[in-house]
Every structure is written in structure tokens, then in C-alpha cells.
Design an enzyme around this catalytic site. Structure first.
Site, PDB file in Angstrom:
ATOM      1  CG  LEU A  59      -2.125  -0.982   1.085  1.00  0.00           C
ATOM      2  CD1 LEU A  59      -2.956  -0.966   2.360  1.00  0.00           C
ATOM      3  CD2 LEU A  59      -3.001  -0.679  -0.131  1.00  0.00           C
ATOM      4  CD  GLU A  60       2.658   1.118   3.384  1.00  0.00           C
ATOM      5  OE1 GLU A  60       1.630   1.319   4.058  1.00  0.00           O
ATOM      6  OE2 GLU A  60       3.063  -0.031   3.078  1.00  0.00           O
ATOM      7  CB  ALA A  82       5.112 -10.781  -2.510  1.00  0.00           C
ATOM      8  CB  VAL A  83      -0.483  -8.879  -2.045  1.00  0.00           C
ATOM      9  CG1 VAL A  83      -1.679  -8.892  -1.105  1.00  0.00           C
ATOM     10  CG2 VAL A  83       0.083  -7.464  -2.188  1.00  0.00           C
ATOM     11  CB  ILE A  84       0.988 -14.182   0.233  1.00  0.00           C
ATOM     12  CG1 ILE A  84       2.251 -14.001  -0.645  1.00  0.00           C
ATOM     13  CG2 ILE A  84       0.620 -15.658   0.357  1.00  0.00           C
ATOM     14  CD1 ILE A  84       3.522 -14.541  -0.048  1.00  0.00           C
ATOM     15  CD  GLU A  87      -6.875 -18.409   8.398  1.00  0.00           C
ATOM     16  OE1 GLU A  87      -7.637 -18.066   9.320  1.00  0.00           O
ATOM     17  OE2 GLU A  87      -6.065 -19.346   8.497  1.00  0.00           O
ATOM     18  CG  HIS A  90      -5.248  -6.804   4.854  1.00  0.00           C
ATOM     19  ND1 HIS A  90      -5.504  -5.472   5.090  1.00  0.00           N
ATOM     20  CD2 HIS A  90      -3.900  -6.916   4.725  1.00  0.00           C
ATOM     21  CE1 HIS A  90      -4.372  -4.803   5.100  1.00  0.00           C
ATOM     22  NE2 HIS A  90      -3.373  -5.658   4.882  1.00  0.00           N
ATOM     23  NE  ARG A 129       2.026 -17.310 -10.370  1.00  0.00           N
ATOM     24  CZ  ARG A 129       1.694 -18.537 -10.010  1.00  0.00           C
ATOM     25  NH1 ARG A 129       2.357 -19.138  -9.030  1.00  0.00           N
ATOM     26  NH2 ARG A 129       0.710 -19.183 -10.601  1.00  0.00           N
TER      27      ARG A 129
END
EC number: 2.5.1.78
Length: 172
Positions: A59-60, A82-84, A87, A90, A129
Site C-alpha cells: 500500500l505504500e 508480494a501480496v499473499i 484468511e 485484507h 513466480r
């Protein structure tokens, strides 16, 4: 009918590239950065023409990209992160907002940005990846920097013709 075509140009010599890297999911982001910088070097971008800055999370990234774009010192920018999926919701929020912010900066500042913020279901997908996506980001940045510079020249040809016509009229 014959049409004009621009061929992709992956020559990085003389290009200035800014990279913003997220530190969240740091091993993956470091892998992205290593592959990206290695590919930039392979494409001819000099080390002194690359600036790498890090930010806490995805987000920054847009704000740091905006600051780099405002400087006017870069031919292209690269976003690495990397956004993983976890649960909670978010994941969607971070993925969507960071992507939208990156696109907005590119359009608002007329600077190409290669978006290599990975969005994956798990760590294994991200690791699988990171190397190729890091390389891809370097290639996209170089190609788009060259393309935008070439397209910027299109308007210059018309201006040159108008100046030539004005010069001829003044001499007459």
C-alpha cells in the site's frame, strides 16, 4: 495497405529506472528485486542509473512511485511486492488498492510503471513466480521507456514541419 509499426526496443543503455520494493514478504520481494536488477543490467541499464527504494508494504508503493515520478528523473519505474492471500478480506483490499494506485501514478505523471506486485494464493506460488516476474518487470520498464520516448517524438515531427513552413514564409 502498409501501416507504420514500432518494433519493441529492449536497449537499456542511458535509461534511468526507479524501483520501489515492498519489504512485506521480504524473501519474495528480495528475489523479485535481485532478478529485476540482474535483468536491467543484462539489458544495458547502468547501475548508477538505477535507484532502488524500499517501503513497508504494497500500500505504500504508490506514494513512493509518485515521489519518484514527480522528480522527473526517471524514464520508467518498477513496482515490486508480494501480496499473499490470508484468511481475511485484507488481501483483496491491498491487491486492488495498490494496483489502482500504481496505474493512477503512471497515467497522472505520464511515466511507464512495470507492476510486479505479485498476488498469490500462497508462499509457494510467490516463490515460484518471483524470478521470472522480476525479469519481466525489467523488460517491461525498458521497453515501455523506449516506446514512450519514441511516441513523444511523433509530435516533434509536426512541430518541425510547422517551423520550416514559418521560416519559408518569413523569407518570402
Amino acid at each position: 495497405m502498409e501501416i507504420g509499426q514500432y518494433q519493441p526496443n529492449l536497449e537499456g543503455d542511458g535509461l534511468r529506472i526507479g524501483i520501489v520494493q515492498s519489504r512485506f514478504n521480504e524473501p519474495v520481494c528480495n528475489g523479485l528485486a535481485d532478478a529485476c536488477v540482474e535483468e536491467l543490467e543484462r539489458l544495458g541499464v547502468a547501475g548508477e542509473d538505477v535507484l532502488l527504494v524500499s517501503v513497508p508494504g504494497a500500500l505504500e508503493i504508490p506514494l513512493a512511485l509518485q515521489k519518484l515520478a514527480e522528480s522527473g528523473q526517471f524514464d520508467a519505474l518498477i513496482a515490486l511486492g508480494a501480496v499473499i492471500r490470508g484468511e481475511t478480506y485484507h488481501f483483496e483490499l491491498v491487491s486492488n488498492e495498490s494496483g489502482a494506485g500504481i496505474t493512477r501514478i503512471a497515467l497522472d505523471f505520464n511515466v511507464p510503471i512495470a507492476n510486479a506486485v505479485l498476488t498469490t494464493e500462497n508462499d509457494e506460488q510467490a516463490v515460484a513466480r518471483m524470478t521470472e516476474k522480476g525479469r519481466d518487470a525489467a523488460r517491461v520498464a525498458v521497453e515501455m521507456a523506449n516506446l514512450t520516448m519514441a511516441l513523444d517524438q511523433l509530435g516533434d515531427d509536426d512541430e518541425d514541419e510547422e517551423e520550416d513552413e514559418d521560416d519559408e514564409e518569413e523569407r518570402a
